[in-house]
Design a protein around this motif. Structure first.
Motif, PDB file in Angstrom:
ATOM      1  N   GLY A 155       0.796  -1.218   0.000  1.00 36.36           N
ATOM      2  CA  GLY A 155       0.000   0.000   0.000  1.00 36.36           C
ATOM      3  C   GLY A 155       0.829   1.268   0.000  1.00 36.36           C
ATOM      4  O   GLY A 155       0.271   2.371  -0.025  1.00 36.36           O
ATOM      5  N   LEU A 156       2.163   1.143   0.022  1.00 39.52           N
ATOM      6  CA  LEU A 156       3.023   2.322   0.014  1.00 39.52           C
ATOM      7  C   LEU A 156       3.087   2.943  -1.375  1.00 39.52           C
ATOM      8  O   LEU A 156       2.912   2.252  -2.388  1.00 39.52           O
ATOM      9  CB  LEU A 156       4.435   1.946   0.479  1.00 39.52           C
ATOM     10  N   PRO A 157       3.345   4.247  -1.469  1.00 43.20           N
ATOM     11  CA  PRO A 157       3.419   4.923  -2.772  1.00 43.20           C
ATOM     12  C   PRO A 157       4.634   4.459  -3.566  1.00 43.20           C
ATOM     13  O   PRO A 157       5.542   3.805  -3.027  1.00 43.20           O
ATOM     14  CB  PRO A 157       3.511   6.403  -2.393  1.00 43.20           C
ATOM     15  N   PRO A 158       4.687   4.794  -4.859  1.00 42.65           N
ATOM     16  CA  PRO A 158       5.741   4.285  -5.737  1.00 42.65           C
ATOM     17  C   PRO A 158       7.160   4.686  -5.363  1.00 42.65           C
ATOM     18  O   PRO A 158       8.090   3.906  -5.596  1.00 42.65           O
ATOM     19  CB  PRO A 158       5.361   4.845  -7.113  1.00 42.65           C
ATOM     20  N   ASP A 159       7.374   5.881  -4.807  1.00 41.92           N
ATOM     21  CA  ASP A 159       8.754   6.325  -4.583  1.00 41.92           C
ATOM     22  C   ASP A 159       8.808   7.313  -3.434  1.00 41.92           C
ATOM     23  O   ASP A 159       7.787   7.881  -3.018  1.00 41.92           O
ATOM     24  CB  ASP A 159       9.308   6.983  -5.847  1.00 41.92           C
ATOM     25  N   LEU A 160      10.009   7.514  -2.923  1.00 41.84           N
ATOM     26  CA  LEU A 160      10.232   8.588  -1.960  1.00 41.84           C
ATOM     27  C   LEU A 160      10.095   9.934  -2.667  1.00 41.84           C
ATOM     28  O   LEU A 160      10.341  10.031  -3.870  1.00 41.84           O
ATOM     29  CB  LEU A 160      11.635   8.470  -1.355  1.00 41.84           C
ATOM     30  N   PRO A 161       9.706  10.987  -1.958  1.00 47.39           N
ATOM     31  CA  PRO A 161       9.544  12.289  -2.612  1.00 47.39           C
ATOM     32  C   PRO A 161      10.870  12.818  -3.151  1.00 47.39           C
ATOM     33  O   PRO A 161      11.908  12.703  -2.500  1.00 47.39           O
ATOM     34  CB  PRO A 161       9.002  13.182  -1.490  1.00 47.39           C
ATOM     35  N   LEU A 162      10.812  13.379  -4.356  1.00 44.28           N
ATOM     36  CA  LEU A 162      12.005  13.949  -4.987  1.00 44.28           C
ATOM     37  C   LEU A 162      11.843  15.442  -5.244  1.00 44.28           C
ATOM     38  O   LEU A 162      12.664  16.047  -5.922  1.00 44.28           O
ATOM     39  CB  LEU A 162      12.286  13.219  -6.308  1.00 44.28           C
ATOM     40  N   ASP A 163      10.765  16.015  -4.682  1.00 42.50           N
ATOM     41  CA  ASP A 163      10.506  17.431  -4.925  1.00 42.50           C
ATOM     42  C   ASP A 163      11.258  18.349  -3.971  1.00 42.50           C
ATOM     43  O   ASP A 163      11.181  19.575  -4.084  1.00 42.50           O
ATOM     44  CB  ASP A 163       8.999  17.724  -4.854  1.00 42.50           C
ATOM     45  N   THR A 164      11.983  17.762  -3.018  1.00 40.58           N
ATOM     46  CA  THR A 164      12.860  18.547  -2.147  1.00 40.58           C
ATOM     47  C   THR A 164      14.281  18.010  -2.282  1.00 40.58           C
ATOM     48  O   THR A 164      14.478  16.819  -2.529  1.00 40.58           O
ATOM     49  CB  THR A 164      12.419  18.453  -0.672  1.00 40.58           C
ATOM     50  N   PRO A 165      15.288  18.851  -2.097  1.00 42.09           N
ATOM     51  CA  PRO A 165      16.677  18.434  -2.373  1.00 42.09           C
ATOM     52  C   PRO A 165      17.336  17.666  -1.231  1.00 42.09           C
ATOM     53  O   PRO A 165      18.379  18.052  -0.721  1.00 42.09           O
ATOM     54  CB  PRO A 165      17.378  19.773  -2.615  1.00 42.09           C
ATOM     55  N   TRP A 166      16.726  16.549  -0.825  1.00 42.46           N
ATOM     56  CA  TRP A 166      17.337  15.741   0.226  1.00 42.46           C
ATOM     57  C   TRP A 166      18.507  14.941  -0.344  1.00 42.46           C
ATOM     58  O   TRP A 166      18.582  14.684  -1.537  1.00 42.46           O
ATOM     59  CB  TRP A 166      16.313  14.827   0.881  1.00 42.46           C
ATOM     60  N   GLN A 167      19.386  14.517   0.533  1.00 40.92           N
ATOM     61  CA  GLN A 167      20.580  13.795   0.107  1.00 40.92           C
ATOM     62  C   GLN A 167      21.047  12.876   1.224  1.00 40.92           C
ATOM     63  O   GLN A 167      20.991  13.237   2.400  1.00 40.92           O
ATOM     64  CB  GLN A 167      21.709  14.779  -0.248  1.00 40.92           C
ATOM     65  N   GLY A 168      21.493  11.667   0.884  1.00 45.84           N
ATOM     66  CA  GLY A 168      22.149  10.800   1.843  1.00 45.84           C
ATOM     67  C   GLY A 168      21.310   9.637   2.313  1.00 45.84           C
ATOM     68  O   GLY A 168      20.077   9.659   2.312  1.00 45.84           O
ATOM     69  N   HIS A 169      22.002   8.593   2.734  1.00 43.20           N
ATOM     70  CA  HIS A 169      21.383   7.361   3.207  1.00 43.20           C
ATOM     71  C   HIS A 169      20.504   7.606   4.430  1.00 43.20           C
ATOM     72  O   HIS A 169      19.369   7.105   4.514  1.00 43.20           O
ATOM     73  CB  HIS A 169      22.485   6.352   3.531  1.00 43.20           C
ATOM     74  N   GLU A 170      20.996   8.377   5.392  1.00 41.72           N
ATOM     75  CA  GLU A 170      20.235   8.604   6.622  1.00 41.72           C
ATOM     76  C   GLU A 170      18.963   9.389   6.363  1.00 41.72           C
ATOM     77  O   GLU A 170      17.926   9.126   6.991  1.00 41.72           O
ATOM     78  CB  GLU A 170      21.117   9.311   7.655  1.00 41.72           C
ATOM     79  N   GLN A 171      19.023  10.339   5.445  1.00 45.73           N
ATOM     80  CA  GLN A 171      17.814  11.081   5.115  1.00 45.73           C
ATOM     81  C   GLN A 171      16.804  10.172   4.429  1.00 45.73           C
ATOM     82  O   GLN A 171      15.594  10.276   4.664  1.00 45.73           O
ATOM     83  CB  GLN A 171      18.147  12.270   4.210  1.00 45.73           C
ATOM     84  N   ALA A 172      17.291   9.250   3.605  1.00 42.84           N
ATOM     85  CA  ALA A 172      16.393   8.285   2.978  1.00 42.84           C
ATOM     86  C   ALA A 172      15.712   7.425   4.030  1.00 42.84           C
ATOM     87  O   ALA A 172      14.510   7.124   3.926  1.00 42.84           O
ATOM     88  CB  ALA A 172      17.165   7.409   1.999  1.00 42.84           C
ATOM     89  N   VAL A 173      16.455   7.017   5.042  1.00 44.94           N
ATOM     90  CA  VAL A 173      15.874   6.224   6.134  1.00 44.94           C
ATOM     91  C   VAL A 173      14.749   7.010   6.805  1.00 44.94           C
ATOM     92  O   VAL A 173      13.664   6.472   7.066  1.00 44.94           O
ATOM     93  CB  VAL A 173      16.943   5.824   7.159  1.00 44.94           C
ATOM     94  N   ARG A 174      14.985   8.280   7.076  1.00 44.67           N
ATOM     95  CA  ARG A 174      13.944   9.114   7.709  1.00 44.67           C
ATOM     96  C   ARG A 174      12.703   9.203   6.822  1.00 44.67           C
ATOM     97  O   ARG A 174      11.565   9.135   7.313  1.00 44.67           O
ATOM     98  CB  ARG A 174      14.501  10.503   8.013  1.00 44.67           C
ATOM     99  N   LEU A 175      12.913   9.349   5.514  1.00 42.28           N
ATOM    100  CA  LEU A 175      11.775   9.438   4.602  1.00 42.28           C
ATOM    101  C   LEU A 175      11.011   8.121   4.535  1.00 42.28           C
ATOM    102  O   LEU A 175       9.781   8.112   4.440  1.00 42.28           O
ATOM    103  CB  LEU A 175      12.263   9.843   3.207  1.00 42.28           C
ATOM    104  N   VAL A 176      11.721   7.003   4.589  1.00 49.24           N
ATOM    105  CA  VAL A 176      11.061   5.700   4.625  1.00 49.24           C
ATOM    106  C   VAL A 176      10.206   5.583   5.884  1.00 49.24           C
ATOM    107  O   VAL A 176       9.041   5.161   5.836  1.00 49.24           O
ATOM    108  CB  VAL A 176      12.098   4.558   4.570  1.00 49.24           C
ATOM    109  N   MET A 177      10.769   5.957   7.023  1.00 47.17           N
ATOM    110  CA  MET A 177      10.026   5.866   8.281  1.00 47.17           C
ATOM    111  C   MET A 177       8.789   6.760   8.271  1.00 47.17           C
ATOM    112  O   MET A 177       7.751   6.415   8.844  1.00 47.17           O
ATOM    113  CB  MET A 177      10.929   6.242   9.451  1.00 47.17           C
TER     114      MET A 177
END
Length: 415
Positions: A155-177
């Motif tokens: 039920g999760l959406p197709p991708d993490l948001p790319l409309d903001t300039p996030w960067q890095g593995h740890e930020q990806a983890v936060r977005l997943v959570m």
């Protein structure tokens, strides 16, 4: 000029060369049954496959391609077509060219890594994922299991948001959570990179290794895949088919095309793998052999591979998915018209695809960089037509194969 190789050197007594023809011994009781125990496969049988690739190159649909067709544990045809690079410097396509495998990363690395952990008793498919990745339960994800992630029914959406300039593995983890389901878990099939990013994080947490290190040690090494890796060394760049210009105008060559994986540092559960046709043929043959119960170095048990490649979606759902592998959804066009309903495979956005027939240990591997140099065109129809031509080339001449009904194909992004 495109080059088609009718056969590779046999590595068992089940295949040999007679008068320049590929010869493969076939078992009985399959859709590919031929009148004799062993029958020649003339190179001319694959002329329609070659012509499809040649047309795709000459029309500009793809800059080039590398392909292999397997049957009964042997590569019976391989082809190299066009160029690996058009810009900034033209370069020929080679059998040894490395490709950005894109979403094939999901099934070649992440799904088998998860299943290795399952075989070791470190996780259970029907346990909520947050048990292995604390914090994942936030935003209504507490009921999403490992199985739902693997089958894309989370039920999760197709991708993490790319409309903001996030960067890095740890930020990806936060977005997943912080991600939240757009439909109740188990309700419908939605292909989601977040599913496999999450699974990659679980592999890292349970193994104590980075996903790239885990794959190198537990998947690539047992299979002797010497040219399959994450994060290729810069010196390898000339051997890699480039994809397209990034947002800064730099041609991506040896740097992952997927923007989410790129922001994560090039290693992710959904994308980031690079490989070549030789390694992929070895991987595929080993998988099909082990799945059939034959001797094979593939680092999973036979029963696990059968589980992964048979329907595992929630009961009553008509989009059929294995544990990672696609079986019958709108992404199943690489099946073509004739490969059977129990065949399975996957595609990659950059232009890669792999489709396998377990009964006959047949496969069609297509490697292209269709997005080169500026985004490219869809090759959904090309994959379908090549699989159809390959099935006809492998089929008994005495009877036409029965077409297999295709799932509907809504206008969704190809993977």
């Amino acid at each position: 000029m495109p080059t088609a190789f009718p056969f590779t050197q046999p590595h068992s007594r089940r295949a040999f060369v007679r008068n320049g023809l590929a010869v493969a011994c076939l078992g009985s009781g399959s859709w590919l049954l031929r009148p004799q125990a062993c029958a020649a496969i003339p190179a001319e049988r694959f002329s329609a496959v070659s012509q499809l690739f040649e047309n795709a190159v000459s029309s500009g649909l793809v800059p080039g391609a590398v392909s292999a067709i397997g049957d009964q544990g042997q590569v019976v045809w391989r082809g190299v077509f066009g160029q690996s690079a058009l810009l900034p410097t033209p370069a020929p396509m080679l059998w040894s060219t490395l490709f950005d495998m894109a979403s094939l990363t999901k099934v070649l690395v992440t799904a088998p890594a998860i299943m290795q952990l399952q075989e070791r008793g470190l996780l259970d498919l029907d346990t909520p994922a947050w048990r292995y990745l604390p914090g994942f339960e936030a935003q209504g994800k507490q009921d999403i299991t490992i199985r739902l992630l693997l089958t894309h029914y989370s039920g999760l959406p197709p991708d993490l948001p790319l409309d903001t300039p996030w960067q890095g593995h740890e930020q990806a983890v936060r977005l997943v959570m912080n991600s939240h389901p757009t439909s109740p878990p188990g309700e419908r099939f939605v292909y989601s990179d977040i599913n496999f990013i999450t699974l990659g994080l679980i592999v890292e947490r349970l193994s104590g290794l980075s996903l790239s290190a885990y794959a190198a040690r537990h998947i690539f090494a047992p299979l002797a895949l010497h040219r399959t890796m994450f994060l290729p060394h810069p010196e390898a760049a000339p051997a890699i088919a480039p994809t397209q210009y990034d947002e800064n105008g730099t041609m991506l060559q040896g740097v992952v095309h997927d923007p989410t994986a790129r922001r994560m540092g090039g290693v992710a559960g959904h994308a980031g793998l690079f490989s070549c046709a030789q390694d992929m043929a070895r991987y595929t043959q080993a998988l099909l052999d082990k799945r059939a119960g034959l001797a094979s170095p593939f680092p999973l048990q036979t029963r696990t591979l059968r589980l992964m490649s048979t329907p595992q979606q929630p009961p009553g759902k008509t989009d059929l998915r294995g544990l990672g592998w696609d079986i019958a959804t709108h992404y199943s066009t690489p099946r073509g018209d004739y490969f059977p309903k129990n065949s399975f495979g996957h595609t990659g956005f950059t232009g890669t695809s792999l489709w396998m027939v377990p009964d006959t240990r047949s496969f069609v591997l297509i490697l292209t960089n269709r997005v080169h140099p500026r985004g490219g065109q869809s090759i959904v129809a090309l994959r379908h037509d090549i699989a159809t031509a390959a099935a006809l080339a492998l089929h008994d001449d005495t009877a036409a194969p029965t077409p297999v009904a295709q799932p509907s194909q809504p206008g969704l992004p190809q993977k």
